[in-house]
Scaffold this motif. Sequence first.
Motif, PDB file in Angstrom:
ATOM      1  N   PRO A  27      -0.805   6.375  -8.356  1.00 61.12           N
ATOM      2  CA  PRO A  27       0.556   6.283  -7.820  1.00 61.12           C
ATOM      3  C   PRO A  27       0.666   5.123  -6.839  1.00 61.12           C
ATOM      4  CG  PRO A  27      -0.294   8.543  -7.691  1.00 61.12           C
ATOM      5  CD  PRO A  27      -1.445   7.660  -8.061  1.00 61.12           C
ATOM      6  N   ALA A  28       1.875   4.603  -6.654  1.00 63.13           N
ATOM      7  CA  ALA A  28       2.079   3.375  -5.874  1.00 63.13           C
ATOM      8  C   ALA A  28       1.404   3.431  -4.511  1.00 63.13           C
ATOM      9  CB  ALA A  28       3.572   3.096  -5.728  1.00 63.13           C
ATOM     10  N   ARG A  29       1.582   4.536  -3.770  1.00 62.89           N
ATOM     11  CA  ARG A  29       1.026   4.617  -2.403  1.00 62.89           C
ATOM     12  C   ARG A  29      -0.489   4.539  -2.431  1.00 62.89           C
ATOM     13  NH1 ARG A  29      -0.375   3.860   2.038  1.00 62.89           N
ATOM     14  NH2 ARG A  29       0.411   4.743   3.973  1.00 62.89           N
ATOM     15  N   LEU A  30      -1.121   5.297  -3.351  1.00 63.10           N
ATOM     16  CA  LEU A  30      -2.576   5.272  -3.458  1.00 63.10           C
ATOM     17  C   LEU A  30      -3.065   3.949  -4.028  1.00 63.10           C
ATOM     18  CD1 LEU A  30      -3.376   8.889  -4.737  1.00 63.10           C
ATOM     19  CD2 LEU A  30      -3.671   7.957  -2.426  1.00 63.10           C
ATOM     20  N   LEU A  31      -2.295   3.394  -4.953  1.00 59.77           N
ATOM     21  CA  LEU A  31      -2.683   2.116  -5.558  1.00 59.77           C
ATOM     22  C   LEU A  31      -2.806   1.028  -4.496  1.00 59.77           C
ATOM     23  CD1 LEU A  31      -3.209   0.446  -8.130  1.00 59.77           C
ATOM     24  CD2 LEU A  31      -0.741   0.054  -8.260  1.00 59.77           C
ATOM     25  N   ILE A  32      -1.871   0.998  -3.568  1.00 64.67           N
ATOM     26  CA  ILE A  32      -1.905   0.004  -2.489  1.00 64.67           C
ATOM     27  C   ILE A  32      -3.166   0.168  -1.655  1.00 64.67           C
ATOM     28  CG2 ILE A  32      -0.789  -0.695  -0.341  1.00 64.67           C
ATOM     29  CD1 ILE A  32       1.907   0.023  -1.770  1.00 64.67           C
ATOM     30  N   ASP A  33      -3.449   1.397  -1.228  1.00 58.72           N
ATOM     31  CA  ASP A  33      -4.610   1.640  -0.364  1.00 58.72           C
ATOM     32  C   ASP A  33      -5.920   1.343  -1.090  1.00 58.72           C
ATOM     33  OD1 ASP A  33      -2.903   2.415   1.643  1.00 58.72           O
ATOM     34  OD2 ASP A  33      -3.122   4.571   1.265  1.00 58.72           O
ATOM     35  N   ARG A  34      -6.019   1.801  -2.350  1.00 59.42           N
ATOM     36  CA  ARG A  34      -7.258   1.594  -3.112  1.00 59.42           C
ATOM     37  C   ARG A  34      -7.488   0.121  -3.399  1.00 59.42           C
ATOM     38  NH1 ARG A  34      -6.023   6.442  -7.506  1.00 59.42           N
ATOM     39  NH2 ARG A  34      -6.566   8.203  -6.148  1.00 59.42           N
ATOM     40  N   THR A  35      -6.418  -0.582  -3.705  1.00 67.07           N
ATOM     41  CA  THR A  35      -6.555  -2.011  -4.004  1.00 67.07           C
ATOM     42  C   THR A  35      -6.963  -2.790  -2.762  1.00 67.07           C
ATOM     43  OG1 THR A  35      -4.892  -1.871  -5.752  1.00 67.07           O
ATOM     44  CG2 THR A  35      -5.359  -4.051  -4.860  1.00 67.07           C
ATOM     45  N   LEU A  36      -6.329  -2.493  -1.634  1.00 63.07           N
ATOM     46  CA  LEU A  36      -6.684  -3.185  -0.395  1.00 63.07           C
ATOM     47  C   LEU A  36      -8.148  -2.969  -0.051  1.00 63.07           C
ATOM     48  CD1 LEU A  36      -5.823  -4.843   2.045  1.00 63.07           C
ATOM     49  CD2 LEU A  36      -5.100  -2.726   3.163  1.00 63.07           C
ATOM     50  N   ALA A  37      -8.642  -1.736  -0.212  1.00 58.43           N
ATOM     51  CA  ALA A  37     -10.042  -1.442   0.089  1.00 58.43           C
ATOM     52  C   ALA A  37     -10.974  -2.200  -0.866  1.00 58.43           C
ATOM     53  CB  ALA A  37     -10.295   0.058  -0.011  1.00 58.43           C
ATOM     54  N   ALA A  38     -10.629  -2.223  -2.152  1.00 55.15           N
ATOM     55  CA  ALA A  38     -11.484  -2.894  -3.132  1.00 55.15           C
ATOM     56  C   ALA A  38     -11.503  -4.403  -2.913  1.00 55.15           C
ATOM     57  CB  ALA A  38     -11.001  -2.568  -4.548  1.00 55.15           C
ATOM     58  N   VAL A  39     -10.337  -4.994  -2.664  1.00 52.12           N
ATOM     59  CA  VAL A  39     -10.265  -6.439  -2.441  1.00 52.12           C
ATOM     60  C   VAL A  39     -11.016  -6.821  -1.166  1.00 52.12           C
ATOM     61  CG1 VAL A  39      -8.707  -8.360  -1.912  1.00 52.12           C
ATOM     62  CG2 VAL A  39      -8.113  -6.739  -3.718  1.00 52.12           C
ATOM     63  N   THR A  40     -10.874  -6.013  -0.128  1.00 48.90           N
ATOM     64  CA  THR A  40     -11.569  -6.296   1.135  1.00 48.90           C
ATOM     65  C   THR A  40     -13.071  -6.296   0.944  1.00 48.90           C
ATOM     66  OG1 THR A  40      -9.743  -5.346   2.425  1.00 48.90           O
ATOM     67  CG2 THR A  40     -11.877  -5.553   3.521  1.00 48.90           C
ATOM     68  N   ARG A  41     -13.582  -5.325   0.183  1.00 46.84           N
ATOM     69  CA  ARG A  41     -15.035  -5.264  -0.081  1.00 46.84           C
ATOM     70  C   ARG A  41     -15.511  -6.526  -0.795  1.00 46.84           C
ATOM     71  NH1 ARG A  41     -14.000   0.206  -1.355  1.00 46.84           N
ATOM     72  NH2 ARG A  41     -13.916  -0.306  -3.592  1.00 46.84           N
ATOM     73  N   ILE A  42     -14.760  -6.971  -1.784  1.00 46.45           N
ATOM     74  CA  ILE A  42     -15.160  -8.169  -2.536  1.00 46.45           C
ATOM     75  C   ILE A  42     -15.113  -9.396  -1.637  1.00 46.45           C
ATOM     76  CG2 ILE A  42     -14.523  -9.701  -4.439  1.00 46.45           C
ATOM     77  CD1 ILE A  42     -13.512  -7.208  -5.921  1.00 46.45           C
ATOM     78  N   ILE A  43     -14.037  -9.540  -0.863  1.00 46.49           N
ATOM     79  CA  ILE A  43     -13.899 -10.698   0.023  1.00 46.49           C
ATOM     80  C   ILE A  43     -15.058 -10.766   1.010  1.00 46.49           C
ATOM     81  CG2 ILE A  43     -12.528 -11.589   1.960  1.00 46.49           C
ATOM     82  CD1 ILE A  43     -10.033 -10.752   0.399  1.00 46.49           C
TER      83      ILE A  43
END
Length: 239
Positions: free
Chosen positions: A28-44
């Motif tokens: 869902p949109a709310r969870l998608l935002i949080d999960r994506t931010l966490a995943a992108v931050t880990r990669i960065i």
Amino acid sequence: MKIARYETGEQVPDRRHLKSAPTTVDGPARLLIDRTLAAVTRIIQSVPVLGPDGALSPMAYPPEALKEIIVNAVIHRDYNLSDDILISVFDNRVEVRSPGRLPGHMTPDTLFTDRFARNPTIVRLLNKYPDPPNKDIGEGLDTVLSTMKAAKLREPRFFVEDNAFVVVLEHTPLARPEELVLQYLRSNPEIPNRIARRITGIASENRMKRVFHRLRDAGQIEPVPGRAGSRAAWRLKRD
């Protein structure tokens, strides 16, 4: 949402630069935002960056800037298009490609002045959360600009390409290349062209040479004696 890590700073990468298969994030949109931010931050944070002092440290972007760009991609993309939002993490930048051109009368030049919500229902529902992830579009983009500037990084770039809206966050310092070269030389005995390009974000070898020549003409640096061709390097001018 797909997240890809390219081990290159090239403007047009190919498959050989992919570190692994892109990661898919959904929900869902709310969870998608949080999960994506966490995943992108880990990669960065796994990307090493050479600083102007010569030390390697994890790449970092203002968390507020990353969040706003991801939020905008989720709530303003064109859901009529059967495609994913693509986030590409490069050695020197992050690109977010959102399906669909800008909605209504919007253009990259009016992003900070005009308003048009392609998906008003999603915007309203997310705003009902106690801590809503989405701000007004103008305020959110203003946050991106101000936090990137506070981090001493260049302003993000916004443009439309094919049938997608693209945002590029560059990990390029605001400081002048000459300042970064001198800062590096205060901690290191010499600097070759390839290292100078890494810390300044300059892609062209010849353009980097012109920076060296300006510093030489100003009496700040000099060529390292006996070094030519691919081994050429510069050092602080000695008395």
